[in-house]
Design a protein around this motif. Sequence first.
Motif, PDB file in Angstrom:
ATOM      1  N   CYS A 269     -25.331 -16.825 -74.894  1.00  0.00           N
ATOM      2  CA  CYS A 269     -24.782 -18.393 -75.470  1.00  0.00           C
ATOM      3  C   CYS A 269     -26.467 -19.613 -76.106  1.00  0.00           C
ATOM      4  O   CYS A 269     -26.534 -19.761 -74.691  1.00  0.00           O
ATOM      5  CB  CYS A 269     -23.559 -18.841 -74.762  1.00  0.00           C
ATOM      6  N   VAL A 271     -25.560 -22.391 -76.647  1.00  0.00           N
ATOM      7  CA  VAL A 271     -25.059 -23.808 -76.473  1.00  0.00           C
ATOM      8  C   VAL A 271     -25.606 -23.845 -75.079  1.00  0.00           C
ATOM      9  O   VAL A 271     -25.943 -24.947 -74.679  1.00  0.00           O
ATOM     10  CB  VAL A 271     -23.908 -24.169 -76.208  1.00  0.00           C
ATOM     11  N   CYS A 272     -25.173 -23.430 -73.602  1.00  0.00           N
ATOM     12  CA  CYS A 272     -25.421 -23.111 -72.549  1.00  0.00           C
ATOM     13  C   CYS A 272     -26.456 -22.404 -71.827  1.00  0.00           C
ATOM     14  O   CYS A 272     -27.847 -22.434 -71.090  1.00  0.00           O
ATOM     15  CB  CYS A 272     -24.365 -22.273 -71.422  1.00  0.00           C
ATOM     16  N   GLY A 276     -22.938 -20.014 -68.897  1.00  0.00           N
ATOM     17  CA  GLY A 276     -21.783 -20.316 -69.441  1.00  0.00           C
ATOM     18  C   GLY A 276     -21.225 -21.826 -69.009  1.00  0.00           C
ATOM     19  O   GLY A 276     -21.622 -22.492 -68.541  1.00  0.00           O
ATOM     20  N   CYS A 277     -20.288 -21.871 -70.145  1.00  0.00           N
ATOM     21  CA  CYS A 277     -19.337 -22.941 -70.539  1.00  0.00           C
ATOM     22  C   CYS A 277     -18.198 -22.605 -71.331  1.00  0.00           C
ATOM     23  O   CYS A 277     -17.867 -21.408 -71.327  1.00  0.00           O
ATOM     24  CB  CYS A 277     -20.896 -24.006 -71.443  1.00  0.00           C
ATOM     25  N   CYS A 280     -18.556 -20.194 -74.290  1.00  0.00           N
ATOM     26  CA  CYS A 280     -18.729 -19.133 -74.220  1.00  0.00           C
ATOM     27  C   CYS A 280     -17.456 -18.286 -73.369  1.00  0.00           C
ATOM     28  O   CYS A 280     -17.706 -16.758 -73.107  1.00  0.00           O
ATOM     29  CB  CYS A 280     -20.406 -18.445 -74.048  1.00  0.00           C
TER      30      CYS A 280
HETATM   31 ZN   LIG Z   1     -22.256 -20.729 -73.456  1.00  0.00          ZN
END
Ligand SMILES: [Zn+2]
Length: 348
Positions: A269, A271-272, A276-277, A280
């Motif tokens: 991911c 984003v993170c 884990g966020c 995702c």
């Molecule tokens: Zn993520």
Amino acid sequence: MDPAAARRILEQERARGLDLIGRAASLEDLEAAKVAVLGRKAPFSEVQRSLGSFGNADRRDLGTATNEVREALGAAIEDRRAELERHAEAGLLSADGVDVTLPGRGPRPGSLHPLTIVERQMVEVFTRMGYRVAEGPEIEDEWHNFEALNIPPDHPARTMKDSLYIDIPGMLLRTETSAVQIRTMESQPPPVYVVAPGRVYRREAVDASHLFVFHQLECLAVDEGLSLADLKGTLEAFAHEMFGPDVRARITPDYFPFVEPGAQMAVSCFVCGGRGCRVCGNGWLEQGGAGMVHPKVLENCGYDSERYTGFAFGLGIERVAMVRHGVNDMRLFVEGDVRFLEQFEGVA
Ligand SMILES: [Zn+2]
């Protein structure tokens, strides 16, 4: 009429004429004023007609005065006419609300659809790696869509549940662009390095993450000595180009009839960073199926499966576009809402 009366009338008519002309508010008014002061029935014309009855001295003096008044009124009429014409022009312009000094308003040309933008970006990543673009029909026969891909008649993908058949027996709307891989291999000897972008059709209920018409880009490489490492390296190179240099690729075992071994591929991911966020969940974003091309598929296309190996994977263009642009509902791509589409203006 005596000369004294004629002089008085000339003076009065000069004053009255200049006043009328000055107050004319339109070209029609001005024409009426001209008739009233210089017309055949106007007092000025009567004076002109009387000139012949005066003595020599008076005739000469009054003749000169008459000419002066006619010229003065004539000049006043021409000045006023020019003024009124200028106003008429300006009036027309302001009535239309057009400012001719502003730049013109051209037709709005629109912009590329976000899926077109993302598809072109994906294709460009692969063509830079040496791949060529292959295309095929959207209406396929069962051989290219299923059998050649090692999907036997009893496979769930063959039933009406997943596929959209048309009225011609044995023909359906293609369920994956994999059919293009078969057509490519049938038409040329190895090595093959192609990507097949295009529209595919499935019998799906529409929701935030499913459409019954969507887009795929499939990648196929067949050559001597290709392995899973080449698959993973290619996927990683793609992920770096599309999502950024820190993104990692992951393949985990999965089953698809046309690959052996088969894999599910995911990228970390962006984003993170894989922790884990909300986007995702577990740190990975699934991108689609992959694997080493099944030997039977190679043989179906007349390739020597002892000499050649290949890998293939399919990427969902909508999914890539959603990840890349933070779109949370797939339906936005097909609703045609300009407020959504115009956000992609200038992206490319
Ligand atoms: Zn993520």
